[in-house]
Design an enzyme around this catalytic site. Structure first.
Site, PDB file in Angstrom:
ATOM      1  N   ARG A   1      23.464   9.556  -9.981  1.00 14.37           N
ATOM      2  CA  ARG A   1      23.800   9.091  -8.629  1.00 14.37           C
ATOM      3  C   ARG A   1      24.985   8.125  -8.615  1.00 14.37           C
ATOM      4  NH1 ARG A   1      17.701   8.372  -6.071  1.00 14.37           N
ATOM      5  NH2 ARG A   1      17.418  10.594  -5.677  1.00 14.37           N
TER       6      ARG A   1
ATOM      7  N   LEU B   1       9.178   7.933  -8.069  1.00 15.93           N
ATOM      8  CA  LEU B   1       7.785   8.270  -7.790  1.00 15.93           C
ATOM      9  C   LEU B   1       6.975   8.193  -9.076  1.00 15.93           C
ATOM     10  CD1 LEU B   1       7.854  11.199  -5.192  1.00 15.93           C
ATOM     11  CD2 LEU B   1       7.764   8.746  -4.842  1.00 15.93           C
TER      12      LEU B   1
ATOM     13  N   GLN C   1      21.293   0.687  -6.242  1.00 10.15           N
ATOM     14  CA  GLN C   1      21.699   2.098  -6.210  1.00 10.15           C
ATOM     15  C   GLN C   1      22.227   2.525  -4.844  1.00 10.15           C
ATOM     16  OE1 GLN C   1      18.775   5.616  -6.810  1.00 10.15           O
ATOM     17  NE2 GLN C   1      20.204   5.701  -8.514  1.00 10.15           N
TER      18      GLN C   1
ATOM     19  N   ASP D   1       9.839  -8.672   0.377  1.00 14.02           N
ATOM     20  CA  ASP D   1       8.802  -9.715   0.422  1.00 14.02           C
ATOM     21  C   ASP D   1       8.221  -9.983  -0.967  1.00 14.02           C
ATOM     22  OD1 ASP D   1       9.340  -8.815   2.960  1.00 14.02           O
ATOM     23  OD2 ASP D   1       7.270  -8.644   3.601  1.00 14.02           O
TER      24      ASP D   1
ATOM     25  N   ALA E   1       0.830  -1.211   0.000  1.00 12.70           N
ATOM     26  CA  ALA E   1       0.000   0.000   0.000  1.00 12.70           C
ATOM     27  C   ALA E   1       0.861   1.256   0.000  1.00 12.70           C
ATOM     28  CB  ALA E   1      -0.948  -0.011   1.186  1.00 12.70           C
ATOM     29  N   GLY E   2       1.989   1.188  -0.706  1.00  7.42           N
ATOM     30  CA  GLY E   2       2.751   2.404  -0.958  1.00  7.42           C
ATOM     31  C   GLY E   2       2.158   3.100  -2.171  1.00  7.42           C
TER      32      GLY E   2
ATOM     33  N   ARG F   1      19.025   4.608 -11.639  1.00 10.90           N
ATOM     34  CA  ARG F   1      17.792   5.388 -11.666  1.00 10.90           C
ATOM     35  C   ARG F   1      18.086   6.861 -11.411  1.00 10.90           C
ATOM     36  NH1 ARG F   1      14.647   7.438  -7.813  1.00 10.90           N
ATOM     37  NH2 ARG F   1      15.431   6.213  -6.056  1.00 10.90           N
TER      38      ARG F   1
ATOM     39  N   PHE G   1      17.185  18.476 -10.609  1.00 11.44           N
ATOM     40  CA  PHE G   1      17.556  17.209 -10.003  1.00 11.44           C
ATOM     41  C   PHE G   1      18.671  16.582 -10.818  1.00 11.44           C
ATOM     42  CE2 PHE G   1      15.729  14.084  -6.874  1.00 11.44           C
ATOM     43  CZ  PHE G   1      15.441  15.020  -5.911  1.00 11.44           C
TER      44      PHE G   1
ATOM     45  N   GLU H   1       8.784  -0.363  -6.853  1.00  6.39           N
ATOM     46  CA  GLU H   1      10.183  -0.756  -6.717  1.00  6.39           C
ATOM     47  C   GLU H   1      10.396  -2.259  -6.871  1.00  6.39           C
ATOM     48  OE1 GLU H   1      12.342   0.979  -3.436  1.00  6.39           O
ATOM     49  OE2 GLU H   1      14.105  -0.253  -3.807  1.00  6.39           O
TER      50      GLU H   1
ATOM     51  N   ALA I   1       2.692   2.820  -5.436  1.00  9.63           N
ATOM     52  CA  ALA I   1       2.283   1.969  -6.557  1.00  9.63           C
ATOM     53  C   ALA I   1       0.998   1.227  -6.220  1.00  9.63           C
ATOM     54  CB  ALA I   1       3.395   0.982  -6.903  1.00  9.63           C
ATOM     55  N   GLY I   2       0.932   0.649  -5.038  1.00 11.11           N
ATOM     56  CA  GLY I   2      -0.232  -0.126  -4.628  1.00 11.11           C
ATOM     57  C   GLY I   2      -1.474   0.742  -4.518  1.00 11.11           C
TER      58      GLY I   2
ATOM     59  N   LEU J   1      18.659   9.005   4.931  1.00 14.07           N
ATOM     60  CA  LEU J   1      18.816   9.738   3.670  1.00 14.07           C
ATOM     61  C   LEU J   1      18.738  11.255   3.858  1.00 14.07           C
ATOM     62  CD1 LEU J   1      18.689   9.716   0.468  1.00 14.07           C
ATOM     63  CD2 LEU J   1      16.211   9.697   0.738  1.00 14.07           C
TER      64      LEU J   1
ATOM     65  N   GLU K   1      18.507  14.339  -2.481  1.00 12.08           N
ATOM     66  CA  GLU K   1      19.198  14.964  -3.602  1.00 12.08           C
ATOM     67  C   GLU K   1      18.697  16.390  -3.831  1.00 12.08           C
ATOM     68  OE1 GLU K   1      19.875  12.298  -6.881  1.00 12.08           O
ATOM     69  OE2 GLU K   1      19.174  13.788  -8.313  1.00 12.08           O
TER      70      GLU K   1
ATOM     71  N   HIS L   1      20.370   2.413  -1.353  1.00 13.86           N
ATOM     72  CA  HIS L   1      19.158   3.221  -1.377  1.00 13.86           C
ATOM     73  C   HIS L   1      17.995   2.591  -2.140  1.00 13.86           C
ATOM     74  CE1 HIS L   1      16.676   6.769  -1.360  1.00 13.86           C
ATOM     75  NE2 HIS L   1      16.747   6.943  -2.657  1.00 13.86           N
TER      76      HIS L   1
ATOM     77  N   HIS M   1      22.993   5.800  -2.852  1.00 15.44           N
ATOM     78  CA  HIS M   1      22.664   7.227  -2.890  1.00 15.44           C
ATOM     79  C   HIS M   1      23.860   8.022  -2.354  1.00 15.44           C
ATOM     80  CE1 HIS M   1      20.659  11.029  -2.120  1.00 15.44           C
ATOM     81  NE2 HIS M   1      19.594  10.586  -2.763  1.00 15.44           N
TER      82      HIS M   1
END
Lengths: 560, 317
Positions: free
Chosen positions: A273, A378, A227, A208, A11-12, A372, A114, A361, A14-15, A239, A242, A337, A229
């Site tokens: 990066r 995002l 990656q 998972d 449930a981030g 990346r 960026f 991810e 993407a979910g 973190l 950037e 990262h 960072h």
């Protein structure tokens, strides 16, 4: 037994984006997550989301080129094109849902620069962009009353006749296990940073989804692409975005020199990066570091600016280091990262297993390749979360009734009971530390054949000992001790796929930087690595390669 | 150095579950957060200790707990900021929420209350093709509220929730402000009307606890106070709280002092007969004991100076 048309695991961003789309399409949708949605690690994305908005003079081709160059030409160019072309609409959708993006003087969306990009096309909310987006998507979930299996933990996917038909999961609050049948599953369970130590990732990022899909027969692609960072805190690996460099911060070494001059004279601190992390590591290795770190210097930006544009960074610096960024530079170093590699999917999120989709991810649509760009993750979650939901909605129309067998549930229950019944053995935390340290050592910013083989052998050794892992907590209610032991099982699998991918690639490209093979080899290695689990049931792996899709952008030398 | 932690435990699976404390002694480093110490216990000493945590960087909101009796996000609480060698540090689950086990609390009512405030943007009018136009100041201002990570610390220490579980509470009300103050949202007035009802903005007692314990400087009470002003400005005045405020101001304007009797009557509402009757026995008792304040205003000698202050205060608005 529960039944749904589409089950989204994770449930981030993407979910949740997948869930919003799925519900919009009228599909019976449920989301299952091991933490409350707003605790998901998408929160930690600080700097922003990239999009080339045509109505302000930017072009998707530029974004595509920067992304492909950033990927060191390992990204599939058709996938990149889909992502960057859909970026604008996807961003506006988020704004319409309520994300409080920063504005320009005319009240339109504002941007910041960026790394690795020639245009400032990163849209942002201070230094809490991921959090601000996650909470807004969660608002949409509340608005639509989406069924959430909150604090549930998946123990396996159900695959029958080669088709994914749901999952077996534990309600952590009661310890009860259930079969959740679904016509399609969208895996959106995030990354696997905890396979390394230190890492910027949350403690819940244990791979998972990668391991569940791998176990079900999916390909894990380009897993060697890990990656590092450039700006993380030593010790716990937290973190610093950037965005600091995007807003003008310098990197300096012990001599006070802006050393990026020697590595990326054009882009300086805003090179890709992988390039910046390598430069820092060389400075540190050659004795121009401070306590194994270099310095991030924001002093010239001024405290007021820092607090308004980079407030969360200031909070981290003050709380965790006692440093006011307006007053003094802060020690940072490269830290693990993000994993570019993941479950291989099409541009519609489909895996090789019918009924199983993946996004975010844990997936690898191949938009990031070997490295990346900041603020492209995002975008990846939102674009491909939505696309996978659309594809799954079409797919479920072609599937008949859900099955009804509980055999998977019974075998998972038995496996877990064995762990609970085991007398005092190895502590999961001790094994996890050993695993993570060996991966960090073997699959670091720089690596070679011997270091990778060392990590791979360690993973095998630990896998052999895993059946001795025991837990103190024998109870049912919120037995986090047991959950961590199960996560460690997943982590061992993910680690194996990383080591195997790394050993396959006989060149240096992007984040995969081999001191024994320092050059990129386009002739032989414009290829993806694939690792499959245990094809013969003997615990081994099967590997293969496939060609990178090149459309408009021929690989050329990569300089910043 | 050696640290001693006294940790709240609760095992719901025993025959008669009771909360208790367990003491742990462990070696800590000077850079440890309170969370680092708890993780060390869970990983090296006692795997049965359950707690929630994820990001370790004060952005996920999982690890709200009471540290020496006050709610804190333990990942951003340096151990040495709350503990010195030789002392015992007490960790307990947050308050105003049921405990599920050990340091894990049940957020069900927390989220029910967030749902109660219609927690999503509701623009009115046709959707633009591009973004909604809004000033950067308005967005930066809202970012102060969007900083909220829903950790529950404010709810844990809310003194109103302690006595009235129906109060919407500081976290959900701060979230409501995020929409009320969003120039893109078209439902501010409806929202304020809803929030004006009992259990809403007027039930806050301004005790400041939420402001003090918030680990992200969201200032829930400050947001609630602004919504009170906005509600009154929007003419949403049908509450005791709103009438109380008006009566207070009018009294000071008239006489330079507070007319407590009129304040009571006007707060209840002059036309609110049942309300007035309910209060009547208190008034009669006060009268009999000679404690009823005079109904007529008594002007203070320096009324003119007070008038100047009122003028200045109103000018500021």
């Amino acid at each position: 037994m529960y039944e749904h048309d589409v089950l989204i695991i994770g449930a981030g961003l993407a979910g949740l984006r997948a869930a919003v789309e799925s519900v919009r399409l009228g599909v019976d949708t449920a989301v299952l997550t091991k933490v409350h949605p707003v605790r998901s690690h998408s929160n930690a994305a600080q700097g922003g989301i990239n999009a080339a908005l045509t109505d302000r003079g930017d072009e998707w081709e530029g974004h595509a080129y920067d992304t492909i160059k950033g990927s060191d030409y390992l990204a599939d160019q058709d996938s990149v094109e889909v992502m960057v072309r859909e970026a604008g609409d996807t961003l506006i959708e988020l704004e319409h849902m309520g994300v409080i993006f920063s504005r320009d003087e005319e009240g339109r969306l504002g941007t910041r620069a960026f790394g690795g990009q020639r245009e400032a096309r990163t849209f942002f909310v201070g230094a809490i962009t991921g959090s601000a987006m996650l909470h807004v998507l969660h608002e949409q979930i509340m608005r639509n009353d989406v069924r959430i299996y909150e604090e549930w933990f998946v123990t396996s996917l159900i695959v029958e006749d080669g088709v994914c038909r749901g999952a077996v999961a534990m309600d952590m609050r009661t310890g009860e296990m259930e079969t959740i049948r679904a016509k399609a599953v969208i895996m959106a369970a995030g990354g696997a940073g905890r396979v390394f130590e230190p890492s910027t990732n949350a403690l819940i990022c244990t791979g998972d989804g990668l391991a569940l899909a791998w176990d079900a027969g999916a390909s894990l692609m380009d897993m060697e692409m890990v990656q590092y960072h450039p700006t993380t805190l030593a010790g716990n690996g937290i973190l610093l975005s950037e965005a600091a460099r995007g807003e003008g911060a310098y990197l300096i070494n012990a001599d006070g020199d802006r050393f990026m001059e020697n590595y990326a004279p054009e882009f300086m601190e805003l090179a890709s990066r992988d390039v910046v992390s390598r430069a820092e590591q060389i400075e540190i290795n050659e004795g121009r570091g401070i306590n194994g770190n270099v310095l991030l210097d924001l002093r010239h930006l001024g405290t007021k600016f820092i607090e308004e544009k980079l407030g969360y960074l200031q909070e981290v610096a003050v709380e965790f280091r006692g440093i006011d960024l307006g007053e003094s530079p802060i020690e940072i170093r490269p830290g693990m990262h993000y994993i570019m590699g993941g479950i291989k999917t099409t541009i519609d999120g489909a895996t090789v297993i019918p009924g199983l989709y993946a996004a975010g991810e844990c997936a690898n649509v191949s938009v990031h390749g070997a490295n990346r760009l900041g603020a492209n993750s995002l975008l990846d979650t939102i674009v491909f979360g939505k696309r996978s939901a659309i594809a799954a909605a079409e797919y479920v129309k072609t599937v008949g009734r859900n099955g009804s067998s509980d055999s998977q549930l019974e075998s998972d229950k038995k496996r877990i009971q064995e762990i609970l019944d085991r007398p005092q053995g190895i502590r999961w935390a001790a094994m996890r530390n050993e695993l993570a340290e060996s991966l960090t050592e073997g699959i670091g910013v720089f690596r070679d054949q011997a270091s990778m083989e060392g990590a791979d052998a360690k993973v095998d050794e630990l896998r052999g000992k895993y059946p001795q892992v025991s837990v103190d907590n024998k109870g049912k209610v919120f037995n986090t001790d047991l959950i961590f032991a199960l996560e460690l099982d997943f982590m061992l699998d993910v680690a194996k796929s990383i080591c195997q991918g790394a050993l396959m690639r006989k060149e240096s490209r992007g984040a995969h930087s081999r001191t024994d093979l320092p050059d990129r080899d386009d002739e032989n290695w414009l290829k993806h690595t694939h690792v499959y689990k245990d094809p013969d049931g003997l615990g081994g792996v099967r590997t293969e390669t496939s060609d990178v899709t090149i459309t408009k952008w021929e690989p050329i030398e990569r300089a910043y | 150095m050696l640290a001693k932690l006294r940790v709240g435990r609760f095992d719901p699976e025993t025959s008669s579950p009771e909360p208790y404390f367990q003491e742990y002694e462990l070696e800590v480093e000077d850079w440890f957060s309170v969370l680092d110490a708890l993780i060390k216990i869970r990983e090296e000493i006692d795997g049965t200790l359950s707690l929630r945590c994820a990001c370790r960087a004060s952005i996920c909101g999982s690890c709200g707990m009471r540290v020496n009796g006050r709610a804190k996000l333990v990942c951003k609480t340096k151990l040495d900021s709350v503990w010195s060698p030789g002392e015992t540090l007490t960790i307990e689950p947050m308050g105003n929420m049921p405990v599920i086990t050990d340091l894990i609390t049940d957020f069900t009512s927390f989220w029910d209350k967030v749902r109660q405030i219609d927690p999503y943007m509701q623009p009115t009018g046709p959707e633009p093709e591009a973004e909604y136009l809004a000033s950067d100041e308005s967005m930066v201002h809202l970012a102060g509220v969007m900083n909220c990570i829903m950790c529950g610390c404010c709810v844990s220490e809310c003194t109103v929730l302690e006595v009235d579980e129906n109060f919407i509470g500081p976290a959900a009300l701060a979230k409501a402000y995020r929409f009320v103050a969003d120039p893109r949202d078209g439902k501010a007035e409806e929202r304020l009307k809803d929030l004006n009802e009992p259990t809403g903005i007027w039930d806050c007692t301004r005790c400041m606890q939420c402001v003090e314990v918030c680990p992200k400087d969201v200032d829930p009470m400050g947001r609630i106070m602004v919504m009170r002003d906005l509600a009154m400005e929007a003419g949403v005045k049908s509450t005791a709280g709103s009438r109380h405020t008006d009566s207070f101001v009018n009294s000071v304007k008239r006489s330079g002092r507070l007319n407590e009797t009129r304040l009571t009557i006007e707060s209840i509402g002059v036309m609110n007969i049942p309300g007035q009757l309910a209060m009547a026995p208190v008034g009669v008792k006060a009268l009999l004991k000679g404690k009823l304040p005079p109904v007529r205003d008594h002007k203070i000698p320096s009324k003119k100076a007070v008038g100047e202050i009122v003028k200045k205060a109103e000018g500021k608005n």
